[in-house]
Design a protein around this motif. Sequence first.
Motif, PDB file in Angstrom:
ATOM      1  N   UNK A 153      43.850  43.048  54.184  1.00  0.00           N
ATOM      2  CA  UNK A 153      43.165  42.548  55.375  1.00  0.00           C
ATOM      3  C   UNK A 153      43.156  41.026  55.378  1.00  0.00           C
ATOM      4  N   UNK A 154      42.889  40.436  54.218  1.00  0.00           N
ATOM      5  CA  UNK A 154      42.765  38.984  54.111  1.00  0.00           C
ATOM      6  C   UNK A 154      44.115  38.282  54.005  1.00  0.00           C
ATOM      7  N   UNK A 155      45.148  39.036  53.652  1.00  0.00           N
ATOM      8  CA  UNK A 155      46.451  38.422  53.421  1.00  0.00           C
ATOM      9  C   UNK A 155      46.484  37.678  52.094  1.00  0.00           C
ATOM     10  N   UNK A 156      45.695  38.152  51.143  1.00  0.00           N
ATOM     11  CA  UNK A 156      45.578  37.535  49.826  1.00  0.00           C
ATOM     12  C   UNK A 156      46.200  38.440  48.772  1.00  0.00           C
ATOM     13  N   UNK A 157      46.402  37.887  47.592  1.00  0.00           N
ATOM     14  CA  UNK A 157      46.818  38.675  46.438  1.00  0.00           C
ATOM     15  C   UNK A 157      45.597  39.449  45.938  1.00  0.00           C
ATOM     16  N   UNK A 158      45.764  40.679  45.480  1.00  0.00           N
ATOM     17  CA  UNK A 158      44.617  41.445  44.976  1.00  0.00           C
ATOM     18  C   UNK A 158      43.843  40.728  43.868  1.00  0.00           C
ATOM     19  N   UNK A 159      44.524  39.931  43.044  1.00  0.00           N
ATOM     20  CA  UNK A 159      43.814  39.210  41.980  1.00  0.00           C
ATOM     21  C   UNK A 159      42.796  38.229  42.559  1.00  0.00           C
ATOM     22  N   UNK A 160      43.117  37.632  43.697  1.00  0.00           N
ATOM     23  CA  UNK A 160      42.191  36.704  44.346  1.00  0.00           C
ATOM     24  C   UNK A 160      40.932  37.446  44.769  1.00  0.00           C
ATOM     25  N   UNK A 161      41.091  38.615  45.349  1.00  0.00           N
ATOM     26  CA  UNK A 161      39.940  39.425  45.767  1.00  0.00           C
ATOM     27  C   UNK A 161      39.152  39.853  44.540  1.00  0.00           C
ATOM     28  N   UNK A 162      39.835  40.279  43.495  1.00  0.00           N
ATOM     29  CA  UNK A 162      39.168  40.717  42.272  1.00  0.00           C
ATOM     30  C   UNK A 162      38.319  39.589  41.690  1.00  0.00           C
ATOM     31  N   UNK A 163      38.856  38.384  41.675  1.00  0.00           N
ATOM     32  CA  UNK A 163      38.112  37.236  41.146  1.00  0.00           C
ATOM     33  C   UNK A 163      36.870  36.975  41.999  1.00  0.00           C
ATOM     34  N   UNK A 164      37.014  37.079  43.318  1.00  0.00           N
ATOM     35  CA  UNK A 164      35.859  36.879  44.203  1.00  0.00           C
ATOM     36  C   UNK A 164      34.799  37.956  43.980  1.00  0.00           C
ATOM     37  N   UNK A 165      35.254  39.170  43.644  1.00  0.00           N
ATOM     38  CA  UNK A 165      34.316  40.260  43.351  1.00  0.00           C
ATOM     39  C   UNK A 165      33.594  40.026  42.030  1.00  0.00           C
ATOM     40  N   UNK A 166      34.340  39.742  40.994  1.00  0.00           N
ATOM     41  CA  UNK A 166      33.720  39.599  39.670  1.00  0.00           C
ATOM     42  C   UNK A 166      32.855  38.350  39.567  1.00  0.00           C
ATOM     43  N   UNK A 167      33.119  37.346  40.404  1.00  0.00           N
ATOM     44  CA  UNK A 167      32.282  36.140  40.402  1.00  0.00           C
ATOM     45  C   UNK A 167      30.966  36.378  41.139  1.00  0.00           C
ATOM     46  N   UNK A 197      30.799  36.445  44.427  1.00  0.00           N
ATOM     47  CA  UNK A 197      30.932  35.895  45.785  1.00  0.00           C
ATOM     48  C   UNK A 197      31.064  37.021  46.811  1.00  0.00           C
ATOM     49  N   UNK A 198      31.882  38.015  46.496  1.00  0.00           N
ATOM     50  CA  UNK A 198      32.057  39.199  47.344  1.00  0.00           C
ATOM     51  C   UNK A 198      31.374  40.358  46.633  1.00  0.00           C
ATOM     52  N   UNK A 199      30.243  40.832  47.171  1.00  0.00           N
ATOM     53  CA  UNK A 199      29.523  41.921  46.511  1.00  0.00           C
ATOM     54  C   UNK A 199      30.406  43.161  46.351  1.00  0.00           C
ATOM     55  N   UNK A 200      30.387  43.705  45.141  1.00  0.00           N
ATOM     56  CA  UNK A 200      31.208  44.875  44.843  1.00  0.00           C
ATOM     57  C   UNK A 200      30.540  45.665  43.723  1.00  0.00           C
ATOM     58  N   UNK A 201      31.105  46.810  43.437  1.00  0.00           N
ATOM     59  CA  UNK A 201      30.614  47.617  42.319  1.00  0.00           C
ATOM     60  C   UNK A 201      31.803  48.260  41.623  1.00  0.00           C
ATOM     61  N   UNK A 202      31.583  48.629  40.371  1.00  0.00           N
ATOM     62  CA  UNK A 202      32.643  49.286  39.605  1.00  0.00           C
ATOM     63  C   UNK A 202      32.612  50.782  39.863  1.00  0.00           C
ATOM     64  N   UNK A 203      33.779  51.349  39.992  1.00  0.00           N
ATOM     65  CA  UNK A 203      33.937  52.793  40.118  1.00  0.00           C
ATOM     66  C   UNK A 203      35.045  53.165  39.146  1.00  0.00           C
ATOM     67  N   UNK A 204      34.648  53.615  37.975  1.00  0.00           N
ATOM     68  CA  UNK A 204      35.629  53.851  36.918  1.00  0.00           C
ATOM     69  C   UNK A 204      36.196  52.523  36.467  1.00  0.00           C
ATOM     70  N   UNK A 205      37.496  52.376  36.535  1.00  0.00           N
ATOM     71  CA  UNK A 205      38.145  51.121  36.153  1.00  0.00           C
ATOM     72  C   UNK A 205      38.447  50.221  37.353  1.00  0.00           C
ATOM     73  N   UNK A 206      37.944  50.596  38.509  1.00  0.00           N
ATOM     74  CA  UNK A 206      38.262  49.858  39.737  1.00  0.00           C
ATOM     75  C   UNK A 206      37.025  49.225  40.341  1.00  0.00           C
ATOM     76  N   UNK A 207      37.249  48.241  41.173  1.00  0.00           N
ATOM     77  CA  UNK A 207      36.190  47.609  41.961  1.00  0.00           C
ATOM     78  C   UNK A 207      36.218  48.203  43.357  1.00  0.00           C
ATOM     79  N   UNK A 208      35.051  48.385  43.929  1.00  0.00           N
ATOM     80  CA  UNK A 208      34.924  48.882  45.297  1.00  0.00           C
ATOM     81  C   UNK A 208      33.999  47.952  46.063  1.00  0.00           C
ATOM     82  N   UNK A 209      34.230  47.840  47.358  1.00  0.00           N
ATOM     83  CA  UNK A 209      33.453  46.958  48.226  1.00  0.00           C
ATOM     84  C   UNK A 209      32.948  47.786  49.407  1.00  0.00           C
TER      85      UNK A 209
END
Length: 94
Positions: free
Chosen positions: A20-34, A36-48
């Motif tokens: 959606x953002x036109x970004x690399x998934x690592x960029x989104x992951x970093x925003x999640x783990x920091x 900045x973008x609220x997320x939660x872990x589901x197994x080994x994955x992040x969900x928003x």
Amino acid sequence: MNTSFDQLPNILTVKQVAEIMGWHPNTVYIRCTSGELPSFKSGNSRRIRREAFIEWMERLEKADTFAILRTDEVEEDRLNTSPRKKGGYHLARG
């Protein structure tokens, strides 16, 4: 990817947000783990949550608008050749 927010699933993956953002998934992951973008872990994955994503997008839009306004203020101050600063804003003499 052209997506209407109301057509998004309730829970998004990092990959979906990246598309959606036109970004690399690592960029989104970093925003999640920091946090900045609220997320939660589901197994080994992040969900928003869709609502969290939309609210985050609105904050980005407001920040972008603020940055544009601030840039305009700085340019105006540069034209007024004011050397003074306070709190990150240039103040024009007048």
